[in-house]
Design a protein around this motif. Structure first.
Motif, mmCIF file in Angstrom:
data_model
loop_
_atom_site.group_PDB
_atom_site.id
_atom_site.type_symbol
_atom_site.label_atom_id
_atom_site.label_comp_id
_atom_site.label_asym_id
_atom_site.label_seq_id
_atom_site.Cartn_x
_atom_site.Cartn_y
_atom_site.Cartn_z
ATOM 1 N N PRO A 29 -0.387 93.878 -67.956
ATOM 2 C CA PRO A 29 -0.833 95.025 -68.392
ATOM 3 C C PRO A 29 -0.226 95.535 -69.819
ATOM 4 C CG PRO A 29 -0.521 95.050 -66.331
ATOM 5 C CD PRO A 29 0.038 93.875 -66.844
ATOM 6 N N ALA A 30 1.008 95.245 -70.055
ATOM 7 C CA ALA A 30 1.666 95.603 -71.287
ATOM 8 C C ALA A 30 0.971 94.992 -72.562
ATOM 9 C CB ALA A 30 3.153 95.468 -71.156
ATOM 10 N N ILE A 31 0.508 93.781 -72.591
ATOM 11 C CA ILE A 31 -0.124 93.112 -73.480
ATOM 12 C C ILE A 31 -1.620 93.411 -73.782
ATOM 13 C CG2 ILE A 31 -0.541 90.636 -74.578
ATOM 14 C CD1 ILE A 31 2.057 89.767 -73.329
ATOM 15 N N PHE A 32 -2.283 93.279 -72.428
ATOM 16 C CA PHE A 32 -3.689 93.528 -72.509
ATOM 17 C C PHE A 32 -4.201 94.649 -71.930
ATOM 18 C CE2 PHE A 32 -2.714 88.976 -72.347
ATOM 19 C CZ PHE A 32 -3.163 88.594 -73.330
ATOM 20 N N ASP A 33 -3.774 95.979 -72.347
ATOM 21 C CA ASP A 33 -3.861 96.960 -71.950
ATOM 22 C C ASP A 33 -5.057 97.806 -72.684
ATOM 23 O OD1 ASP A 33 -2.652 97.256 -74.396
ATOM 24 O OD2 ASP A 33 -1.500 99.326 -73.885
ATOM 25 N N ARG A 34 -5.938 97.176 -73.706
ATOM 26 C CA ARG A 34 -7.075 97.915 -74.339
ATOM 27 C C ARG A 34 -8.118 97.118 -74.355
ATOM 28 N NH1 ARG A 34 -4.294 98.340 -80.142
ATOM 29 N NH2 ARG A 34 -3.253 96.364 -79.470
ATOM 30 N N ARG A 35 -9.333 97.880 -73.813
ATOM 31 C CA ARG A 35 -10.620 97.023 -73.828
ATOM 32 C C ARG A 35 -11.128 96.598 -75.104
ATOM 33 N NH1 ARG A 35 -15.314 96.995 -70.834
ATOM 34 N NH2 ARG A 35 -14.249 98.233 -69.170
ATOM 35 N N HIS A 36 -11.773 95.686 -75.345
ATOM 36 C CA HIS A 36 -12.464 95.385 -76.475
ATOM 37 C C HIS A 36 -13.842 95.149 -76.331
ATOM 38 C CE1 HIS A 36 -13.053 93.951 -80.493
ATOM 39 N NE2 HIS A 36 -13.968 92.737 -80.177
ATOM 40 N N LEU A 37 -14.827 96.100 -76.841
ATOM 41 C CA LEU A 37 -16.309 95.971 -76.510
ATOM 42 C C LEU A 37 -16.410 95.774 -74.661
ATOM 43 C CD1 LEU A 37 -17.216 94.069 -79.328
ATOM 44 C CD2 LEU A 37 -17.369 96.529 -79.339
ATOM 45 N N ALA A 38 -17.036 94.693 -74.559
ATOM 46 C CA ALA A 38 -17.284 94.341 -73.073
ATOM 47 C C ALA A 38 -15.941 93.771 -72.346
ATOM 48 C CB ALA A 38 -18.426 93.390 -73.033
ATOM 49 N N LEU A 39 -15.082 93.653 -72.831
ATOM 50 C CA LEU A 39 -14.039 92.757 -72.319
ATOM 51 C C LEU A 39 -12.966 94.039 -71.891
ATOM 52 C CD1 LEU A 39 -13.501 89.736 -74.508
ATOM 53 C CD2 LEU A 39 -14.719 89.960 -72.356
ATOM 54 N N PRO A 40 -12.799 94.179 -70.542
ATOM 55 C CA PRO A 40 -11.782 95.150 -70.097
ATOM 56 C C PRO A 40 -10.462 94.885 -70.127
ATOM 57 C CG PRO A 40 -12.912 93.967 -68.214
ATOM 58 C CD PRO A 40 -13.349 93.345 -69.477
ATOM 59 N N PRO A 41 -9.617 95.998 -70.035
ATOM 60 C CA PRO A 41 -8.022 95.673 -70.073
ATOM 61 C C PRO A 41 -7.727 95.148 -68.614
ATOM 62 C CG PRO A 41 -8.584 97.783 -69.756
ATOM 63 C CD PRO A 41 -10.017 97.314 -70.157
ATOM 64 N N ILE A 42 -6.347 94.508 -68.576
ATOM 65 C CA ILE A 42 -6.082 94.266 -67.172
ATOM 66 C C ILE A 42 -5.287 95.433 -66.699
ATOM 67 C CG2 ILE A 42 -4.092 92.726 -66.227
ATOM 68 C CD1 ILE A 42 -4.565 90.581 -68.220
ATOM 69 N N ARG A 43 -5.578 95.673 -65.401
ATOM 70 C CA ARG A 43 -5.199 96.973 -64.781
ATOM 71 C C ARG A 43 -3.865 96.479 -64.045
ATOM 72 N NH1 ARG A 43 -9.238 99.133 -60.879
ATOM 73 N NH2 ARG A 43 -8.703 97.508 -59.680
ATOM 74 N N GLU A 44 -3.821 95.395 -63.283
ATOM 75 C CA GLU A 44 -2.655 95.020 -62.795
ATOM 76 C C GLU A 44 -2.497 93.642 -62.229
ATOM 77 O OE1 GLU A 44 -2.595 96.253 -58.273
ATOM 78 O OE2 GLU A 44 -4.424 96.924 -58.657
ATOM 79 N N VAL A 45 -1.398 93.211 -61.802
ATOM 80 C CA VAL A 45 -1.187 91.927 -61.259
ATOM 81 C C VAL A 45 -0.711 91.867 -59.988
ATOM 82 C CG1 VAL A 45 0.152 89.798 -61.520
ATOM 83 C CG2 VAL A 45 -0.548 90.925 -63.623
ATOM 84 N N ARG A 46 -1.332 91.235 -59.052
ATOM 85 C CA ARG A 46 -0.979 91.307 -57.662
ATOM 86 C C ARG A 46 -0.536 90.005 -56.932
ATOM 87 N NH1 ARG A 46 -6.755 93.694 -55.545
ATOM 88 N NH2 ARG A 46 -6.382 95.646 -56.323
ATOM 89 N N ASP A 47 0.181 89.829 -56.107
ATOM 90 C CA ASP A 47 0.817 88.694 -55.445
ATOM 91 C C ASP A 47 1.189 87.626 -56.213
ATOM 92 O OD1 ASP A 47 -0.726 89.916 -53.075
ATOM 93 O OD2 ASP A 47 -2.708 89.032 -53.887
ATOM 94 N N GLN A 48 2.175 88.165 -57.068
ATOM 95 C CA GLN A 48 2.785 87.133 -58.111
ATOM 96 C C GLN A 48 3.998 86.622 -57.239
ATOM 97 O OE1 GLN A 48 3.341 88.275 -62.143
ATOM 98 N NE2 GLN A 48 5.535 87.199 -62.213
#
Length: 156
Positions: A29-48
């Motif tokens: 989420p620190a890298i992919f925190d912004r939407r680009h048009l129809a592509l949403p950002p990453i909100r969270e990572v689970r079960d790592q």
């Protein structure tokens, strides 16, 4: 059916070892925190399963629209590259894509490091291939935003 290649690169004032360590350890989420048009950002990572550093580790990526994907770390060749696979994609992307083979590569370039992010996208069917080709254009903008964040993290 052959995959469709998506690729984006940027050069940063950092060593390959530093760039590699920063990117592999960064919270998504620190890298992919912004939407680009129809592509949403990453909100969270689970079960790592532990620190993201060894082949075979897995985690679930959750996008802001509620879609999920399962990520498995496939190869780690520090400081050159790491590869991963995305499967079990849900949401709109899951309608188009069966799986993704991803790679982050780091190579010395002019006193810095060229960071290249690549996706090998496997369309769900021949019918979804044209949409995947169109998705490549959207992904390019999404990748550009992510690489901007990478630059801020690695100092370049």
């Amino acid at each position: 059916m052959p995959p469709v290649t998506f690729r984006a690169s940027e050069t940063f004032a950092s060593s390959p070892a530093h760039a590699f360590a920063t990117v592999i350890e960064a919270p998504l989420p620190a890298i992919f925190d912004r939407r680009h048009l129809a592509l949403p950002p990453i909100r969270e990572v689970r079960d790592q399963t532990g620190a993201w550093s060894r082949p075979g580790q897995t985690r679930t990526i959750v996008l802001s629209d509620g879609a999920t994907m399962h990520e498995r770390l496939v190869t780690v060749q520090e400081p050159d590259r790491f590869d991963y696979e995305l499967t079990g994609l849900s949401g709109p992307l899951g309608l188009l894509v069966r799986r993704v083979e991803g790679r982050w590569a780091f190579e010395a370039a002019g006193g810095g490091t060229r960071v290249t992010w690549t996706w090998q996208v496997h369309p769900r069917s021949p019918l979804t291939r044209p949409a995947v080709l169109a998705l490549r254009v959207l992904w390019g903008g999404y990748a550009r935003l992510g690489l901007e964040r990478v630059g801020g993290l690695v100092g370049g």
